[in-house]
Write a protein that holds these residues in place. Sequence first.
Motif: not given
Length: 631
Positions: A394-419
Amino acid sequence: MNESARATLDLAAGFGEVLEIWARKFNHTKSDETEAIASCLRLVGEQLSLATTEGYSCLPLSALQSTLTGETITGIRAKLLASKLVGTPMQTPAKPLILDDSDRLYLYRHFEQERRLARRLVERAQSPRPQIFDSARSRECLDADFGSASPTGSSSAPDWQRIAVAQALFNPMTFISGGPGTGKTRTAAQLIDCMLRLRPNTRIALAAPTGKAAARLRDALSPDSKKIDAFTLHRLLNIHPATGRAHHDAKNPLPFDLVVVDEASMLDLTLALQLIDALPTQTQCVLLGDKDQLPPVEIGSVFATLSAGRRFSPQGLDRLAQVTGYAAESIQGAIAATPNNSALADHVVWLEKNYRFSDRSSIGKLSEAVKRGEITTATELIQDPQLEGLQWFEDSHPKIDMPTLRAAALGYAPYRTALERMKGHAIPHANEHAIPDQSLLEELFKEFDKFRVLAAIRQTGRGVVTLNAQLRQLIDPGTRTWYPGRPILITRNDPALNLFNGDVGICLPNPASDRERPQVWFREQSQGDSRQFRAIECDRLPTHEDALAMTVHKAQGSEFESVLIVLPHEIGRTANRALLYTAITRARGRVMVSGRQSVFEAACLQAEVRPSGLSDRIRELLDASPSSSSD
């Protein structure tokens, strides 16, 4: 209001003003009637321009009644025809705007494209065809691939993949619609195997709007069939990137016996017409797509229009019964509850059994609820914390808030490791003999393709431009444009570089250069090339954009293990049922949605159906030729 929206409104206003000026010029007498006609045409022109910008090929007059307060459809029609700028389909000479008998208003160009496409489809359906395949031998092929069919049992549901292959063997054109996981690519592979057994010298081409979708279709083939080349449609037709003209057309047709096109729901009116024009009369064509997905970015929704209903003629049912082994009554009974208003009989097959998502799959249940517009069910599913594979922010902010950003960070974590592993190994300079460390590149691309952030819009704080600026900090906190690990998406075809709209590349430094000049690596799509990847200098790339976040439109034709869907801050027409369904079905294992509940529910409620007269154009031609084999 962003610059793009302002430009769209300015263009619409300008078009309306031009029509108003010409209406006065053609109606020489200055009178209240002339002024009423000119004023009406200005408002109608504005709305038609806006509709065209949204991908509509035509504008129903019923949609104008809220703009033209107090006017009836009959009154609007009378004013438009009196303007001398609007004509009817049969009127000569043609007028700049066309108003058909069902009160749909077109720009002349779009009406003529629709009429030409209808004519070409009917010509193909009616053209005499040699009996290429024997029914008995065809049934043997189907039995080998699918097993023996239950001969008469109306109690057992027919296998629609089997029926689709049978249809495609004998039809000049077949539309196969099904959601993700319903076996469209498997059906295409079975068709190709069957056709090659029946006629080994069959010349076959695979195509799709994007290179990734075309390659995925080729990868689904059996090892014996993988020598078949896969093209983007632009490369198949050899469309000039500057003029948009196709090298292959009716006068210079394609040299194939069978053309299979995946992700056909992305075909706009112009591209569909170019494809059909380039098919020789005896060439068979199979279009695979999902009628419930997003329509094309450009004008029209050809696949959705033509596959919206399905019906079989008595002759078609008899032939299917002979080839498949199913009773004709069984096939007809299986479609009794579905729309039977298809303009072309015996050309549309729906694949409905889902092999990817089980009956208990959370993603499968959510996608079906959204597709049917079941708001309460969809909301309960996405917000249920106990359901595996679904997560709501539930994110009612004009920009994504921290929980959404943390979910994105977790999603791209394996990519960062491979990089990081990639950075720890020098990549040798690539030339025609040297090949980079393909295992590391393969791992990097594989990890990147597992997750994606998808957005409904480009601009505003929750659009892809802002999202990419935020997400790049997860990969590189600096300010360099070309940082290691920057993923990009090609947005314009460049045949000279063999790069096409939808291709994804990843930026990496070139250690062979003293300045570590960065390059962008791409998967090699050319058939028979021993290299799996190739590098292009950054300053040579065609138009591109960042790809950590993509619009849902750009993600069509792609699949990911998991997706994070970022909804707009406000309710609007952009976030609709088709967009939400398309975004959800990009994921195989996990769907996360970030936004306000009201926006999610509004998207489920809003069904975008682009108006089209294509089916009417086809019926008009068939009515003029009662002996049509399509009825």
